[in-house]
Write an enzyme that holds these catalytic residues in place. Structure first.
Site, PDB file in Angstrom:
ATOM      1  N   HIS A 144     -12.699   5.386  -1.572  1.00  9.17           N
ATOM      2  CA  HIS A 144     -12.898   6.104  -2.834  1.00  9.17           C
ATOM      3  C   HIS A 144     -14.320   5.845  -3.315  1.00  9.17           C
ATOM      4  O   HIS A 144     -14.708   4.685  -3.494  1.00  9.17           O
ATOM      5  CB  HIS A 144     -11.896   5.627  -3.878  1.00  9.17           C
ATOM      6  N   GLU A 185       2.528   3.504   0.114  1.00 10.89           N
ATOM      7  CA  GLU A 185       1.857   2.292  -0.372  1.00 10.89           C
ATOM      8  C   GLU A 185       2.797   1.636  -1.378  1.00 10.89           C
ATOM      9  O   GLU A 185       3.457   0.647  -1.078  1.00 10.89           O
ATOM     10  CB  GLU A 185       0.510   2.636  -1.004  1.00 10.89           C
TER      11      GLU A 185
END
Length: 321
Positions: A12, A190
């Site tokens: 990111h 996740e």
């Protein structure tokens, strides 16, 4: 354990911003961000909710194309110093440009120009929607991605909190990106269990899954990932830092690889999790005995799965020989 060259597919951009960079930018703009840093200057993260709050606060000072250009240079210089020759970064039109297409075009152009000034590393962007911002915002992000494809923007994905809403809520956005010719990936598996991975595959029809590690809890799903050639963008250090697994030795990346799943290694949001690509490789070497041959295989998988043109892929594969 050192290995070069490396390829990173799950990073990111805002989450790769060094704390000192964000503090400096906040000072320039007279913005008070003192509540998101520890006394040692690092990001004050905790559980996943706290991490998201700190992440979004840090990203809030990035408001102009020039800010993103400066950040791009800082991130790429750090990656290059660690032997990374190709990186795909997640950039969020909803965060960077509030889904304003002209402003998003300016961001993409500024980042592209900035990346060209850093030698030895290629950059591609995966424009992402933010799941907990909702489906309508995702539509806007997909439109931004579709309108800027053909240059550095080569993929579309989804990040954010996978514990809210359903992948099915975002099918329009992913269909739009698919029609524009963008490569598709999405976070799943996740904090959501294996059903999160399965639903993402069924409804969004992605080629890659960000994280995906909790698929290990359903071996039939693991076999599906292997048989369909779905690539997992695995971030071991992030998973340990956020408590998905207690320690690196308990991480399932080796079990997934042994069952034939295509896995790659990335850092996610490195300064938030006190990691980098060298640290990830060292941890995997210590925990599972991974050597240069395995790391080369991992990076070949990443090169083959990269959202890039054929010539760039050929160059990357040659560099890994």
């Amino acid at each position: 354990m050192t290995f070069s060259p490396k390829i990173e597919l799950h990073l990111h951009l805002e989450g790769a911003a060094p704390p000192a960079f964000i503090r400096g930018l906040a000072r320039e703009k007279d913005i008070d961000l003192s509540g998101i840093f520890r006394t040692d200057g690092s990001y004050d993260t905790g559980d996943f909710k706290r991490f998201l709050d700190v992440y979004e606060a840090a990203a809030s000072v990035l408001t102009t194309p020039e800010d993103y250009a400066r950040l791009t240079v800082a991130v790429l210089e750090d990656l290059s110093a660690r032997g990374v020759i190709y990186a795909e970064v997640f950039t969020a039109p909803q965060i960077a440009a509030k889904n304003d297409l002209p402003l998003w075009r300016d961001h993409v152009a500024a980042m592209t120009e900035a990346a060209d000034t850093v030698p030895g590393i290629e950059l591609r962007q995966i424009a992402t929607c933010v799941r907990h911002f909702g489906p309508e915002g995702a539509r806007g992000a997909a439109r931004c991605a579709a309108e800027t494809t053909g240059g550095q923007v080569t993929g579309f994905g989804m990040g954010g909190d996978e514990r809210v809403l359903s992948p099915e809520d975002f099918t329009w956005a992913f269909d739009c990106a698919r029609e524009a010719g963008l490569g598709l990936t999405s976070h799943a598996g996740e904090f959501g269990g294996p059903e999160s991975v399965r639903d993402t595959l069924d409804h969004l029809k992605v080629a890659r899954i960000g994280h995906g590690v909790r698929a290990i809890e359903d071996l039939a799903l693991v076999d599906r990932l292997a048989e369909d050639g779905i690539v997992l963008e695995v971030n071991p250090g992030s998973n340990v830092a956020l408590g998905v697994y207690a320690k690196i030795d308990a991480h399932p990346i080796e079990r997934l690889r042994n069952r034939g799943v295509k896995v790659t290694v990335s850092t996610d949001d490195p300064p938030f999790f006190h990691t980098d690509m060298d640290a990830e490789y060292e941890a995997l070497h210590r925990a599972f005995g991974w050597d240069d041959d395995i790391f080369r295989q991992i990076n070949r998988t990443a090169a083959e799965a990269a959202f890039c043109d054929a010539d760039t892929r050929t160059t990357l594969l040659k560099a890994l020989e």
